[in-house]
Motif scaffolding. Structure first.
Motif, mmCIF file in Angstrom:
data_model
loop_
_atom_site.group_PDB
_atom_site.id
_atom_site.type_symbol
_atom_site.label_atom_id
_atom_site.label_comp_id
_atom_site.label_asym_id
_atom_site.label_seq_id
_atom_site.Cartn_x
_atom_site.Cartn_y
_atom_site.Cartn_z
ATOM 1 N N ARG A 277 0.583 -1.126 -0.368
ATOM 2 C CA ARG A 277 0.528 0.017 -0.028
ATOM 3 C C ARG A 277 1.000 1.202 0.103
ATOM 4 N NH1 ARG A 277 -4.816 0.395 4.122
ATOM 5 N NH2 ARG A 277 -3.327 -0.676 5.986
ATOM 6 N N ILE A 278 2.198 1.513 0.708
ATOM 7 C CA ILE A 278 2.740 2.801 0.665
ATOM 8 C C ILE A 278 3.773 2.868 -0.818
ATOM 9 C CG2 ILE A 278 4.452 3.538 2.321
ATOM 10 C CD1 ILE A 278 3.774 2.140 4.638
ATOM 11 N N ALA A 279 4.220 1.618 -0.888
ATOM 12 C CA ALA A 279 4.745 1.610 -1.830
ATOM 13 C C ALA A 279 3.584 1.618 -3.249
ATOM 14 C CB ALA A 279 5.964 0.282 -2.712
ATOM 15 N N ARG A 280 2.309 1.617 -3.078
ATOM 16 C CA ARG A 280 2.046 1.862 -3.948
ATOM 17 C C ARG A 280 1.344 3.316 -3.583
ATOM 18 N NH1 ARG A 280 -3.662 2.418 -3.205
ATOM 19 N NH2 ARG A 280 -3.495 0.410 -2.206
ATOM 20 N N LEU A 281 1.269 4.165 -2.857
ATOM 21 C CA LEU A 281 0.905 5.656 -2.890
ATOM 22 C C LEU A 281 1.608 6.101 -2.768
ATOM 23 C CD1 LEU A 281 -1.267 4.984 0.743
ATOM 24 C CD2 LEU A 281 -1.690 6.237 -1.466
ATOM 25 N N GLU A 282 3.497 5.969 -2.291
ATOM 26 C CA GLU A 282 4.126 7.151 -3.165
ATOM 27 C C GLU A 282 4.620 7.443 -4.577
ATOM 28 O OE1 GLU A 282 7.560 5.506 0.144
ATOM 29 O OE2 GLU A 282 6.268 6.697 1.753
ATOM 30 N N THR A 283 4.967 5.741 -5.113
ATOM 31 C CA THR A 283 4.997 5.869 -6.657
ATOM 32 C C THR A 283 4.956 7.028 -7.374
ATOM 33 O OG1 THR A 283 6.126 3.890 -6.025
ATOM 34 C CG2 THR A 283 5.790 4.823 -8.530
ATOM 35 N N VAL A 284 5.131 8.093 -7.999
ATOM 36 C CA VAL A 284 3.915 8.845 -8.672
ATOM 37 C C VAL A 284 4.289 8.216 -9.869
ATOM 38 C CG1 VAL A 284 4.386 10.725 -9.789
ATOM 39 C CG2 VAL A 284 5.194 10.648 -7.429
ATOM 40 N N VAL A 285 2.990 8.192 -10.176
ATOM 41 C CA VAL A 285 2.427 7.989 -12.294
ATOM 42 C C VAL A 285 1.963 8.527 -12.902
ATOM 43 C CG1 VAL A 285 2.564 5.290 -11.755
ATOM 44 C CG2 VAL A 285 0.487 6.506 -11.387
ATOM 45 N N SER A 286 2.096 7.987 -13.796
ATOM 46 C CA SER A 286 0.895 10.021 -14.135
ATOM 47 C C SER A 286 0.081 9.210 -15.728
ATOM 48 C CB SER A 286 1.872 10.546 -15.777
ATOM 49 O OG SER A 286 3.258 9.570 -16.794
ATOM 50 N N SER A 287 -0.300 7.968 -15.795
ATOM 51 C CA SER A 287 -1.232 7.564 -16.609
ATOM 52 C C SER A 287 -1.920 6.707 -16.057
ATOM 53 C CB SER A 287 -0.507 7.362 -17.545
ATOM 54 O OG SER A 287 0.760 6.716 -17.644
ATOM 55 N N GLY A 288 -3.118 6.106 -16.610
ATOM 56 C CA GLY A 288 -3.550 4.431 -16.211
ATOM 57 C C GLY A 288 -2.608 3.692 -16.591
ATOM 58 N N HIS A 289 -1.356 3.784 -17.371
ATOM 59 C CA HIS A 289 -1.281 2.511 -17.681
ATOM 60 C C HIS A 289 -0.180 2.258 -16.613
ATOM 61 C CE1 HIS A 289 1.628 -0.247 -20.463
ATOM 62 N NE2 HIS A 289 3.173 1.087 -20.382
ATOM 63 N N GLU A 290 0.525 3.426 -15.965
ATOM 64 C CA GLU A 290 1.312 3.140 -15.094
ATOM 65 C C GLU A 290 0.529 2.712 -14.179
ATOM 66 O OE1 GLU A 290 3.881 7.082 -14.896
ATOM 67 O OE2 GLU A 290 5.040 6.337 -16.747
ATOM 68 N N ASP A 291 -0.038 3.101 -13.994
ATOM 69 C CA ASP A 291 -0.247 2.973 -12.762
ATOM 70 C C ASP A 291 -1.946 1.198 -12.497
ATOM 71 O OD1 ASP A 291 -3.285 3.241 -10.150
ATOM 72 O OD2 ASP A 291 -4.283 2.364 -11.519
ATOM 73 N N ALA A 292 -1.239 1.202 -14.115
ATOM 74 C CA ALA A 292 -1.714 -0.779 -13.492
ATOM 75 C C ALA A 292 -0.336 -1.365 -13.369
ATOM 76 C CB ALA A 292 -2.633 -1.224 -15.015
ATOM 77 N N ILE A 293 0.722 -0.748 -13.948
ATOM 78 C CA ILE A 293 1.721 -1.496 -13.320
ATOM 79 C C ILE A 293 2.456 -0.946 -11.864
ATOM 80 C CG2 ILE A 293 4.361 -0.863 -13.902
ATOM 81 C CD1 ILE A 293 4.225 0.239 -16.863
ATOM 82 N N ARG A 294 1.796 -0.214 -10.759
ATOM 83 C CA ARG A 294 2.798 0.210 -9.524
ATOM 84 C C ARG A 294 1.268 -0.553 -9.452
ATOM 85 N NH1 ARG A 294 1.424 6.495 -7.748
ATOM 86 N NH2 ARG A 294 -1.291 5.200 -8.430
ATOM 87 N N ARG A 295 0.161 -0.608 -9.654
ATOM 88 C CA ARG A 295 -0.627 -2.138 -8.638
ATOM 89 C C ARG A 295 0.156 -3.301 -8.590
ATOM 90 N NH1 ARG A 295 -5.091 -2.434 -11.601
ATOM 91 N NH2 ARG A 295 -5.168 -0.110 -11.465
ATOM 92 N N VAL A 296 0.401 -3.552 -10.001
ATOM 93 C CA VAL A 296 0.720 -5.398 -9.874
ATOM 94 C C VAL A 296 2.600 -5.037 -9.150
ATOM 95 C CG1 VAL A 296 1.316 -7.090 -11.139
ATOM 96 C CG2 VAL A 296 -0.841 -5.724 -11.950
ATOM 97 N N ALA A 297 3.077 -4.333 -9.255
ATOM 98 C CA ALA A 297 4.573 -4.215 -9.175
ATOM 99 C C ALA A 297 4.291 -4.117 -7.690
ATOM 100 C CB ALA A 297 5.668 -2.897 -9.421
ATOM 101 N N ALA A 298 3.653 -4.093 -6.884
ATOM 102 C CA ALA A 298 3.774 -3.083 -5.874
ATOM 103 C C ALA A 298 2.679 -4.403 -4.184
ATOM 104 C CB ALA A 298 2.694 -1.893 -5.240
ATOM 105 N N GLY A 299 1.919 -4.664 -5.728
ATOM 106 C CA GLY A 299 1.047 -5.848 -4.323
ATOM 107 C C GLY A 299 1.227 -7.577 -4.963
#
Length: 719
Positions: A277-299
């Motif tokens: 959760r913290i990594a997902r909240l702290e990693t800055v993204v600029s698109s839905g594509h990056e958000d999906a990468i971030r979500r799976v990377a963190a979880g």
């Protein structure tokens, strides 16, 4: 309540249900950053901004709030304050709180920590004089594990200092504690209000707490932001308060699954959920594509990779290893994780990265041209031309032309697809065999000079780390180290595949290197561990992607020997979003609780990590399927060429054509059929899903029939 209010409640409730099932990306209007943007655009007013505290402004390093009781119980047990197991303490603490709430009138009461711990000591039969110490210990832990949500910091930094601000909470903490907790993270205006249920005999859940927010005049308005769909959305909307439902701080489906195994993992999977959760909240993204990468990377990716690396470190300590050598390219991210974890745990272990590949190294470890040494080539024969095969042996066409002329390959055309029988016949030719072994010796000298230049032949007790597969690369590195006379390294891999399932013959006896090999999840070669689920290998291959091309050879560079890469940068992977992935994973490690007084960092998290991988692979949402389905996965030869997208949108025509060709469903490792379903129309997806389930049933029946026939034949013949 007006008709418009009812419609708004229904709409946002529907959004909540969708987010629970699909992990929907939040809309700007219902996010902290969206509200901050409205302030920057002149949207601030005289209304009081009411902010829920927990999981809206601050969050914790654990998964569920009650998981803190498990961590606290472990700390108190290790300190000798209580003598019961941490799981027992956590259960008693949770039940004591529930009993007090029921007795005292639920959230609309002044019940607090002292009341809970009076009940706890009574149930555990311990000295009541410990109550102040227990209360202080829980508050200290709350301070220790709290994190300010970055989007909340941006909101508070942008909020006008003179504008009215209130923090509201149904938590059982005092207003003074909430004040202290928030000010330890961020500077607040001096006239900030702290309105909590424990001091007001009222709660947000029942609506009365909002009456205690001070407004400038009788007509003063309130804007409330919070994460709970009932207390922070439905109730204030019913009261006519402008409420925004912000969900960033809530656990997503991967994090909830991680947290669910808290008791079974001595609290550590809750730490994984909190770090996600913290990594997902702290990693800055600029698109839905990056958000999906971030979500799976963190979880998904980070818990899986970190669980593996912590197991490595535990095994290294127990075996007395002083060095872990991570083989390129799968080992790049694992080496980075190991470096940070070694530092955080204070271990005396060196983490190194070794530039090797099957193409650069396996020939060097060829001494007899037996099946173990050459089988790696035949595994992927259908992806190669004859030229590709010759390069694996450092051969030119002139070296084998005469031998090929005597085989079944008419004319020996270089561009022809290789035939396994012809290749094996050529390798059996005495002259070709002698040439290959001579080329292997030359390459071995070059590779060993590189190993020596890297300082790896000093006989320090070490282990080599790789993903695994059939194990050809770890076998080669193990053999090369051993050929110098240094102690044979240990081998650590995620898992080993059965050679027969990979299309290779199984040797009559296990090779010697297997005695030094340990598998984290599965060892199909020796029939140990779990059964690898479909998609697992593809997922880990993506998670372990490197930022450079494969190693093709080594060359002299002054007094050094340096690797030659197919490319210095793997542009397709970098363009896809590797930096977002890596930033998230490293942020996860930095946020992960590793304090042995709270958790067991070496707890077995294999099962829960496999569960989140299966959840991602078998049931992705559309954004995850689009982002990860576009990952530029290399073929088995890892020669720098990237294949077609992992997932694509199915069409009726395309599915029909695949059925006619007998190619549907494609369940190969380089196609993500579940991702394709998520990208397709719901109607077509339902049809395709039904067809795939029917295929599996038929396949299972055929497999059972084949097993029964084979068993019957053995029984009849006695063989």
């Amino acid at each position: 309540m007006t008709v418009e209010q009812r419609r708004l409640i229904r709409r946002r409730a529907a959004e909540y249900r969708r987010s629970r099932t699909q992990n929907a990306v939040h809309t700007p209007a219902d996010s902290l950053d969206g509200f901050t943007a409205s302030i920057a655009g002149g949207g601030a007013s005289s209304a009081v901004l009411s902010l829920d505290v927990f999981d809206t402004v601050v969050t914790r390093s654990c998964g569920q709030p009650a998981d803190l009781f498990l961590w606290l119980g472990r700390r108190l047990r290790r300190a000798g304050v209580v003598d019961c197991d941490a799981v027992v303490f956590a259960e008693v603490r949770a039940r004591a709180e529930q009993a007090v709430w029921v007795r005292e009138g639920h959230l609309d009461s002044r019940a607090g920590l002292e009341d809970f711990y009076r009940e706890v000591v009574a149930r555990l039969g311990i000295d009541q004089r410990l109550i102040p110490e227990l209360v202080a210990a829980e508050l200290d832990l709350e301070r220790e594990v709290s994190h300010l949500i970055p989007a909340a910091r941006r909101l508070l930094d942008a909020y006008p200092a003179e504008a009215p601000l209130a923090f509201t909470s149904d938590a059982y903490f005092t207003a003074e504690f909430v004040d202290e907790l928030l000010r330890s993270h961020v500077e607040l205006p001096p006239n900030t209000q702290f309105v909590v249920s424990s001091a007001t005999d009222a709660s947000k859940a029942e609506g009365g707490l909002f009456d205690h927010i001070r407004v400038a005049d009788r007509n003063g308005a309130i804007v409330h932001l919070g994460d709970h769909p009932h207390s922070d959305l439905r109730v204030p909307l019913q009261l006519g308060i402008d409420a925004r439902w912000v969900q960033e701080g809530r656990l997503n489906r991967f994090e909830r699954r991680l947290a669910a195994d808290a008791s079974a993992t001595a609290g550590f999977s809750s730490a994984l959920a909190g770090a996600s959760r913290i990594a997902r909240l702290e990693t800055v993204v600029s698109s839905g594509h990056e958000d999906a990468i971030r979500r799976v990377a963190a979880g998904v990716a980070a818990p899986t990779l970190v669980g593996f690396v912590l197991w490595l470190l535990m095994r290294a300590q127990r075996l007395g290893l002083r060095r872990l050598v991570f083989l390129a390219r799968d080992g790049q991210v694992m080496r980075d994780l190991a470096t940070r974890l070694i530092e955080r745990l204070g271990l005396d272990i060196e983490a190194r990265y070794l530039a090797v590949s099957r193409r650069s190294t396996n020939l060097a470890a060829t001494f007899e041209l037996d099946e173990e040494e050459v089988g790696w080539v035949f595994r992927d024969l259908d992806e190669m031309s004859i030229n590709d095969v010759l390069r694996r042996f450092d051969l030119e066409w002139t070296d084998v032309a005469d031998a090929f002329a005597a085989t079944a390959v008419a004319g020996g055309h270089i561009a022809a697809r290789p035939h396994e029988g012809a290749i094996r016949a050529v390798l059996a030719d005495a002259r070709v065999r002698s040439t290959v072994l001579a080329r292997a010796t030359t390459r071995r000298e070059r590779v060993l000079r590189f190993f020596d230049a890297e300082g790896l032949l000093d006989d320090v007790a070490c282990g080599i780390v790789d993903f695994g597969g059939v194990g050809s690369q770890v076998r080669a590195v193990h053999a090369l180290f051993s050929s110098t006379g240094v102690s044979a390294p240990r081998i650590f891999v995620f898992g080993l595949d059965d050679p027969e399932q990979a299309g290779l013959p199984r040797p009559a006896t296990d090779p010697a290197w297997l005695d030094d090999a340990e598998c984290y999840l599965y060892d199909h070669r020796r029939r140990r561990g779990i059964r690898r689920a479909r998609g697992f290998g593809t997922c880990v291959q993506m998670f372990c992607a490197a930022d450079h091309g494969t190693v093709v050879d080594y060359r002299e560079h002054g007094d050094d020997v340096v690797p030659v890469l197919a490319s210095e940068r793997d542009e397709p992977v970098l363009d896809w979003g590797l930096h977002t992935f890596r930033d998230t994973v490293l942020s996860f490690v930095d946020a992960l609780v590793l304090d042995c007084d709270l958790v067991d960092p070496y707890a077995d998290v294999r099962d829960v990590c496999c569960a989140v991988i299966e959840s991602f692979w078998s049931d992705p949402d559309r954004a995850e399927a689009a982002a990860w389905g576009a990952f530029p996965l290399e073929g088995a030869q890892a020669a720098g060429s990237h294949g077609a997208a992992l997932a694509h949108r199915y069409t009726w025509r395309g599915v029909g054509a695949d059925l006619v060709r007998g190619e549907f469903p494609d369940l190969g490792w380089m196609h993500w059929y579940e991702g394709s379903l998520a990208l397709s129309s719901p109607v077509l997806g339902a049809v395709v899903s039904s067809a795939e389930r029917a295929y599996r049933r038929v396949d299972q029946r055929q497999s059972r029939s084949a097993t029964l026939i084979a068993t019957t034949i053995k029984t009849i013949t006695g063989r």
